[in-house]
Scaffold this motif. Structure first.
Motif, PDB file in Angstrom:
ATOM      1  N   GLU A   6     -10.943  13.131   0.358  1.00  0.00           N
ATOM      2  CA  GLU A   6     -10.117  11.925   0.394  1.00  0.00           C
ATOM      3  C   GLU A   6     -10.986  10.684   0.236  1.00  0.00           C
ATOM      4  O   GLU A   6     -12.170  10.682   0.592  1.00  0.00           O
ATOM      5  N   SER A   7     -10.363   9.633  -0.260  1.00  0.00           N
ATOM      6  CA  SER A   7     -11.029   8.340  -0.381  1.00  0.00           C
ATOM      7  C   SER A   7      -9.977   7.245  -0.395  1.00  0.00           C
ATOM      8  O   SER A   7      -8.781   7.521  -0.575  1.00  0.00           O
ATOM      9  N   GLY A   8     -10.435   6.001  -0.210  1.00  0.00           N
ATOM     10  CA  GLY A   8      -9.547   4.865  -0.348  1.00  0.00           C
ATOM     11  C   GLY A   8      -9.039   4.267   0.939  1.00  0.00           C
ATOM     12  O   GLY A   8      -8.313   3.267   0.907  1.00  0.00           O
ATOM     13  N   GLY A   9      -9.400   4.850   2.073  1.00  0.00           N
ATOM     14  CA  GLY A   9      -8.972   4.270   3.336  1.00  0.00           C
ATOM     15  C   GLY A   9      -9.644   2.938   3.605  1.00  0.00           C
ATOM     16  O   GLY A   9     -10.579   2.544   2.887  1.00  0.00           O
ATOM     17  N   GLY A  10      -9.171   2.246   4.637  1.00  0.00           N
ATOM     18  CA  GLY A  10      -9.776   0.978   4.975  1.00  0.00           C
ATOM     19  C   GLY A  10      -8.990   0.223   6.002  1.00  0.00           C
ATOM     20  O   GLY A  10      -8.038   0.758   6.603  1.00  0.00           O
ATOM     21  N   SER A  17      -0.527  -3.305   1.233  1.00  0.00           N
ATOM     22  CA  SER A  17      -0.429  -2.010   0.566  1.00  0.00           C
ATOM     23  C   SER A  17      -1.825  -1.403   0.442  1.00  0.00           C
ATOM     24  O   SER A  17      -2.835  -2.121   0.419  1.00  0.00           O
ATOM     25  N   LEU A  18      -1.847  -0.081   0.321  1.00  0.00           N
ATOM     26  CA  LEU A  18      -3.113   0.632   0.180  1.00  0.00           C
ATOM     27  C   LEU A  18      -2.827   1.970  -0.488  1.00  0.00           C
ATOM     28  O   LEU A  18      -1.784   2.590  -0.229  1.00  0.00           O
ATOM     29  N   ARG A  19      -3.733   2.411  -1.336  1.00  0.00           N
ATOM     30  CA  ARG A  19      -3.592   3.721  -1.961  1.00  0.00           C
ATOM     31  C   ARG A  19      -4.780   4.590  -1.578  1.00  0.00           C
ATOM     32  O   ARG A  19      -5.938   4.188  -1.770  1.00  0.00           O
ATOM     33  N   VAL A  20      -4.491   5.766  -1.044  1.00  0.00           N
ATOM     34  CA  VAL A  20      -5.527   6.745  -0.767  1.00  0.00           C
ATOM     35  C   VAL A  20      -5.428   7.877  -1.785  1.00  0.00           C
ATOM     36  O   VAL A  20      -4.344   8.169  -2.289  1.00  0.00           O
ATOM     37  N   SER A  21      -6.575   8.459  -2.074  1.00  0.00           N
ATOM     38  CA  SER A  21      -6.652   9.505  -3.090  1.00  0.00           C
ATOM     39  C   SER A  21      -7.272  10.759  -2.502  1.00  0.00           C
ATOM     40  O   SER A  21      -7.997  10.705  -1.503  1.00  0.00           O
ATOM     41  N   CYS A  22      -7.006  11.877  -3.165  1.00  0.00           N
ATOM     42  CA  CYS A  22      -7.592  13.147  -2.750  1.00  0.00           C
ATOM     43  C   CYS A  22      -7.968  13.913  -4.016  1.00  0.00           C
ATOM     44  O   CYS A  22      -7.080  14.278  -4.796  1.00  0.00           O
ATOM     45  N   ALA A  23      -9.256  14.137  -4.185  1.00  0.00           N
ATOM     46  CA  ALA A  23      -9.747  14.879  -5.345  1.00  0.00           C
ATOM     47  C   ALA A  23      -9.976  16.337  -4.967  1.00  0.00           C
ATOM     48  O   ALA A  23     -10.595  16.625  -3.936  1.00  0.00           O
ATOM     49  N   ALA A  24      -9.480  17.233  -5.804  1.00  0.00           N
ATOM     50  CA  ALA A  24      -9.580  18.665  -5.527  1.00  0.00           C
ATOM     51  C   ALA A  24     -10.500  19.357  -6.522  1.00  0.00           C
ATOM     52  O   ALA A  24     -10.583  18.958  -7.688  1.00  0.00           O
ATOM     53  N   VAL A 118      -7.335   4.954   7.969  1.00  0.00           N
ATOM     54  CA  VAL A 118      -6.525   3.798   7.594  1.00  0.00           C
ATOM     55  C   VAL A 118      -6.208   3.034   8.876  1.00  0.00           C
ATOM     56  O   VAL A 118      -5.649   3.613   9.817  1.00  0.00           O
ATOM     57  N   THR A 119      -6.580   1.780   8.905  1.00  0.00           N
ATOM     58  CA  THR A 119      -6.329   0.937  10.072  1.00  0.00           C
ATOM     59  C   THR A 119      -5.516  -0.268   9.634  1.00  0.00           C
ATOM     60  O   THR A 119      -5.902  -0.981   8.703  1.00  0.00           O
ATOM     61  N   VAL A 120      -4.386  -0.483  10.323  1.00  0.00           N
ATOM     62  CA  VAL A 120      -3.502  -1.597   9.999  1.00  0.00           C
ATOM     63  C   VAL A 120      -3.499  -2.554  11.178  1.00  0.00           C
ATOM     64  O   VAL A 120      -3.071  -2.180  12.280  1.00  0.00           O
TER      65      VAL A 120
END
Length: 122
Positions: A6-10, A17-24, A118-120
Motif C-alpha cells: 500500500e501507499s498514499g496514506g498521510g 480527499s485522499l487516494r491510497v493505492s495497493c500494488a500487487a 491515514v490520519t484526518v
C-alpha cells in the motif's frame, strides 16, 4: 503467493480527499478479488470496500458508502481507494487484501499488505 504494498496514506484535514493505492505482484492480479479494510487504534479491523476481478461489482461498508470509491487497473496490477469528504473517524491504518472469494470479513482474504496510515484532523 501474492505480495501487496500500500501507499498514499498521510495527514489530511476533515473534508479533504485522499487516494491510497495497493500494488500487487506474484500472481495474476486479474484473477484476484480485492478488498480494503481499516483498523483504528484499539478497534477491530473492519471491512471498507470490495471489488470484483473485472471491477464490474463493488460493495461498501455503510460508513463509507457515497464517500469512498474502490477501483482497479488490471494492466497496472493496482487497486485504489479514493476517499472524499474525510472525517476524523476515518483515521486508521488502511490495508488492502486479496483472495479468490467475494467477502466482507477477514477470513475471506488470503493475502494482506502491511498497511498505510491515514490520519484526518478536525
Amino acid at each position: 503467493q501474492v505480495q501487496l504494498v500500500e501507499s498514499g496514506g498521510g495527514l489530511v484535514q476533515a473534508g479533504d480527499s485522499l487516494r491510497v493505492s495497493c500494488a500487487a505482484s506474484g500472481r495474476t492480479f486479474s484473477s484476484l478479488r480485492m478488498g480494503w479494510f481499516r483498523q483504528a487504534p484499539g478497534k477491530e479491523r473492519e471491512f471498507v470496500a470490495f471489488i470484483s476481478t473485472t471491477g464490474g461489482f463493488t460493495y461498501y461498508a455503510d460508513s463509507v458508502r457515497g464517500r469512498f470509491a474502490i477501483s482497479r487497473d488490471n494492466a497496472k496490477n493496482t487497486v485504489y481507494l479514493q476517499m472524499t469528504s474525510l472525517k476524523p473517524e476515518d483515521t486508521a491504518v488502511y490495508y488492502c487484501a486479496a483472495g479468490p472469494r467475494t467477502g466482507v470479513v477477514r477470513d475471506d482474504y488470503d493475502y494482506w499488505g502491511q498497511g498505510t496510515q491515514v490520519t484526518v484532523s478536525s
